[in-house]
Design a protein around this motif. Structure first.
Motif, mmCIF file in Angstrom:
data_model
loop_
_atom_site.group_PDB
_atom_site.id
_atom_site.type_symbol
_atom_site.label_atom_id
_atom_site.label_comp_id
_atom_site.label_asym_id
_atom_site.label_seq_id
_atom_site.Cartn_x
_atom_site.Cartn_y
_atom_site.Cartn_z
ATOM 1 N N TRP A 89 0.837 -1.191 0.000
ATOM 2 C CA TRP A 89 0.000 0.000 0.000
ATOM 3 C C TRP A 89 0.873 1.244 0.000
ATOM 4 O O TRP A 89 2.031 1.200 0.449
ATOM 5 N N PRO A 90 0.332 2.362 -0.450
ATOM 6 C CA PRO A 90 1.108 3.615 -0.439
ATOM 7 C C PRO A 90 1.496 3.982 0.987
ATOM 8 O O PRO A 90 0.759 3.715 1.935
ATOM 9 N N LYS A 91 2.653 4.606 1.110
ATOM 10 C CA LYS A 91 3.124 5.047 2.421
ATOM 11 C C LYS A 91 3.253 6.559 2.438
ATOM 12 O O LYS A 91 3.687 7.160 1.464
ATOM 13 N N GLY A 127 -5.379 -9.574 -3.916
ATOM 14 C CA GLY A 127 -4.209 -9.236 -3.120
ATOM 15 C C GLY A 127 -3.578 -7.897 -3.453
ATOM 16 O O GLY A 127 -2.586 -7.517 -2.844
ATOM 17 N N GLY A 128 -4.125 -7.180 -4.387
ATOM 18 C CA GLY A 128 -3.632 -5.843 -4.709
ATOM 19 C C GLY A 128 -4.397 -4.795 -3.925
ATOM 20 O O GLY A 128 -4.906 -5.061 -2.835
ATOM 21 N N LYS A 129 -4.488 -3.604 -4.503
ATOM 22 C CA LYS A 129 -5.220 -2.535 -3.836
ATOM 23 C C LYS A 129 -5.756 -1.544 -4.854
ATOM 24 O O LYS A 129 -5.290 -1.489 -5.994
ATOM 25 N N THR A 130 -6.754 -0.782 -4.419
ATOM 26 C CA THR A 130 -7.276 0.338 -5.196
ATOM 27 C C THR A 130 -7.126 1.585 -4.346
ATOM 28 O O THR A 130 -7.534 1.608 -3.191
ATOM 29 N N VAL A 131 -6.510 2.595 -4.931
ATOM 30 C CA VAL A 131 -6.400 3.897 -4.276
ATOM 31 C C VAL A 131 -7.494 4.765 -4.886
ATOM 32 O O VAL A 131 -7.522 4.987 -6.098
ATOM 33 N N TRP A 132 -8.411 5.226 -4.040
ATOM 34 C CA TRP A 132 -9.596 5.980 -4.461
ATOM 35 C C TRP A 132 -9.522 7.428 -4.012
ATOM 36 O O TRP A 132 -9.034 7.712 -2.934
#
Length: 151
Positions: A89-91, A127-132
């Motif tokens: 995830w973004p930090k 297992g990934g992510k979405t940044v909204w």
């Protein structure tokens, strides 16, 4: 009108895809009635550029594609998300860190907040992510001058 409108595009994790993502989102928003020269349009284009750049640069080749999703909910909220398959995830960087890059999430968070919106990250089933980002949709809303009594 339906409760929501949706659009998405999947692009290769390649630097050239950043411009394609930005252009795609601008075209969809224009179709939905947001003028290209609107401040919100500028903010969304910058946000998409930053999110797509992150999906290309920070997945370290482990996400061969990324998807840009756009959703207009009840003519009230615009949601734009970028999904990749990398699990990290973004930090948030500490303010004292001096770097030439790594400020994308700071920019995105600030632009979203400035427009009355918010930023969130959600996991994907793979297992990934979405940044909204979610922003208030103001297209078609009366301006301050139009909402004054007697005008």
């Amino acid at each position: 009108m339906a409760d929501h409108q949706e659009a998405s595009v999947t692009l290769p994790s390649d630097p050239a895809s950043v411009a394609a993502a930005r252009r795609y989102v601008a075209d969809v928003l224009s179709e939905w009635g947001l003028p290209e020269d609107a401040e919100t349009a500028d903010s969304v284009r910058l946000i998409v550029s930053e999110l797509a750049t992150n999906a290309v640069q920070h997945t370290f080749g482990q996400s061969p594609t990324f998807t840009v999703g756009i959703r207009l909910e009840r003519q009230e909220w615009l949601r734009v998300g970028v999904t990749d398959s990398h699990p990290r995830w973004p930090k948030r960087l500490p303010a004292a860190v001096q770097q030439d890059n790594g400020r994308g999430m700071v920019i995105i968070r600030w632009l979203a907040a400035e427009a009355g919106g918010r930023l969130s990250v959600t996991p994907t089933e793979e297992g990934g992510k979405t940044v909204w980002i979610a922003l208030p949709w103001t297209v078609g809303a009366p301006t301050a001058a139009q909402s004054v009594t007697g005008c």
